[in-house]
Design an enzyme around this catalytic site. Structure first.
Site, PDB file in Angstrom:
ATOM      1  N   LYS A 124       0.868  -1.188   0.000  1.00  0.00           N
ATOM      2  CA  LYS A 124       0.000   0.000   0.000  1.00  0.00           C
ATOM      3  C   LYS A 124       0.899   1.231   0.000  1.00  0.00           C
ATOM      4  CE  LYS A 124      -4.417   1.050   0.171  1.00  0.00           C
ATOM      5  NZ  LYS A 124      -5.563   0.281  -0.324  1.00  0.00           N
ATOM      6  N   ASP A 164      -7.028   4.316  -4.536  1.00  0.00           N
ATOM      7  CA  ASP A 164      -7.720   4.137  -3.255  1.00  0.00           C
ATOM      8  C   ASP A 164      -8.348   5.509  -2.973  1.00  0.00           C
ATOM      9  OD1 ASP A 164      -7.905   2.096  -0.846  1.00  0.00           O
ATOM     10  OD2 ASP A 164      -7.526   4.010   0.107  1.00  0.00           O
TER      11      ASP A 164
END
Ligand code: NDP
Ligand code: 2IT
Length: 445
Positions: A124, A164
């Site tokens: 991430k 995201d």
């Protein structure tokens, strides 16, 4: 496995990393039995190796406003685990972003990606940059500066970022443009690309569609469906939009959306033009949902409140972490809600999960429910590697199949003696076993 000792050690090493510690505890609690039954995991130090990321890159991102003023944000990439495939996971641009939030998201991503059945490891990244209120040119300069650092770390077989919160097709485009220039290659280094330059059809809808496909499987275990159900959705971003679209397709009625300013209650249902309006609201680059109630007078705006107080059959939290707490969960229970499926990552607090599960609500955790987004990213990687593009129908059918198989894996590993399904345990154990067995096969690396 001594859970308390592991957590105490981690708390000492990473003080104050609240979201990361919350996510690790939640996963490890489910794994106690399977780790105790398999001494090979303990002797190979699998848990100790899993809870720390392989590496974290942190860098500064300088960029200039349109008026020439220089700003500096922090950029990150957390490469958590690549036992089963290249690191894979989104980039989040939001002022709240810090190392703890990205480590929680990267850790969850390991198990989520394992559940998809596709070969992807977990990672991430992101920045504390706030895209709200910025011009296109400012967003472009920021994305270019971000990629100027990130490009050395990533690659189509190494680490493949995606979107995201705060990162959609536009930002992916600016980052991809810079990567292409620096690397002098046109490869699948990012997913969520535009369909004219390597993106997959259905990727924008995939997380929301997948969320509803998963919830549909959960309802089916009770012989039920979305037909005629009233549904509360939170957020008004990419995931919320996809979920609302699919609930409408399946005959349900979505009556809420929310933003940082409060929530909208539209008892007539968010359908047709109203769904299109959500895209406008997002594109307006503001931080509020309240204008919806001015546009559609049948709806009401509830400032500084969350949608979980509305009486619904199904709730789909699709905004952000820890947006549904113990009191919210109790409201859902009192109102007879039968199913909660997490479109966002870790939107429910541990107390909320406990309240929902102990009151018999069907509860689906984010790492299983929202895996359709990254699964379709995986399908985009496959299409890029083959240098061809599948049709909408082909991608949607593959996504639907993957969501069904994730549900099956949760049932296999989460079925309790009384026949009910602990989806939290099922998802954690199924994802863990795949990664842990791969780590054993690959030796101590
Ligand atoms: P978007 O940026 O498109 O939308 C995020 C939504 O959440 C917006 O409505 C946003 O409002 C709201 N939001 C963000 N932060 C906060 C906050 N601190 N408090 C209240 N509301 C907030 O992001 P996505 O729809 O892509 O992501 C939503 C969730 O789904 C996240 O948890 C993400 O990690 C998860 N997810 C996303 C996937 C994807 O493919 N995009 C895949 C799997 C999970 P505003 O922008 O006005 O702040
Ligand atoms: O949380 C997630 O799974 C995502 N933001 C999507 C990640 C991806 O690589 O598509």
């Amino acid at each position: 496995m001594d859970l308390n000792k592991i957590m105490n050690d981690l708390e000492k090493k990473h003080p104050g990393e609240m979201e990361y510690l919350q996510a690790v505890r939640e996963v490890l609690e489910s794994l106690e039995d399977v780790v105790n039954e398999n001494p090979q995991f303990e002797s190979a130090g699998i848990i100790d190796r899993l809870v720390e990321p392989d590496r974290v890159l942190m860098f500064k991102v300088p960029w200039a406003e349109d008026n020439g003023k220089v700003n500096v944000n922090l950029g990150y990439r957390v490469q958590f685990n690549n036992a089963i495939g290249p690191y894979k996971g989104g980039l989040r641009f939001h002022p709240s972003v810090n190392l703890s939030i990205l480590k929680f998201l990267g850790f969850e991503q390991i198990f989520k990606n394992a559940l998809t059945t596709l070969p992807m490891g977990g990672g991430k990244g992101g920045s504390d940059f706030n895209p709200k209120g910025k011009s296109d040119a400012e967003i472009m300069r920021f994305c270019q500066s971000f990629m100027l650092e990130l490009w050395r770390l990533v690659g189509p077989d190494t680490d493949v970022p995606a979107g995201d919160i705060g990162v959609g097709g536009k930002e992916i485009g600016y980052m991809y443009g810079m990567y292409k220039k620096l690397a002098r290659e046109h490869t699948g280094v990012l997913t969520g690309k535009g369909t004219d330059w390597g993106g997959s059809l259905i990727r924008p809808e995939a997380t929301g569609f997948g969320t509803v496909y998963f919830a549909q499987e959960m309802l089916a275990t009770k012989g039920d469906s979305f037909e005629g159900k009233t549904v509360a959705v939170s957020g008004f971003g990419n995931v919320a939009w996809g979920a609302i679209t699919k609930v409408n397709d399946l005959g349900g009625k979505v009556v809420t959306i929310s933003g940082p300013d409060g929530y909208i209650h539209d008892p007539e249902g968010i359908t047709g033009d109203k769904v299109e309006y959500l895209l406008e609201l997002r594109a307006s680059n503001q931080d509020i949902v309240s204008p919806y109630a001015e546009e559609f007078p049948e709806a009401t705006f509830h400032a500084d409140k969350r949608p979980w107080e509305v009486k619904v059959d199904v709730a789909l939290p699709c905004a952000t972490q820890n947006e549904l707490d113990g009191d919210d969960a109790q409201n859902l229970v009192n109102n007879g809600c039968m199913c909660v499926a997490e479109g966002a990552n870790m939107p429910s607090t541990p107390e909320a999960v406990h309240t929902m599960q102990s009151n018999g609500i069907l509860f689906g955790p984010g790492k299983a429910v929202n895996a359709g987004g990254v699964a379709t990213s995986g399908l985009e990687m496959t299409q890029n590697a083959m240098k061809l593009a599948w049709t909408r129908e082909e991608v949607d059918a593959k996504l639907h199949h993957i969501m069904k198989s994730i549900h099956e894996a949760c049932v296999t590993h989460g079925k309790k003696a009384d026949g009910s399904i602990d989806y939290v345990k099922g998802a954690n154990v199924a994802g863990f076993l795949k990664v842990a067995n791969a780590m054993l096969d690959l030796g101590l690396v």
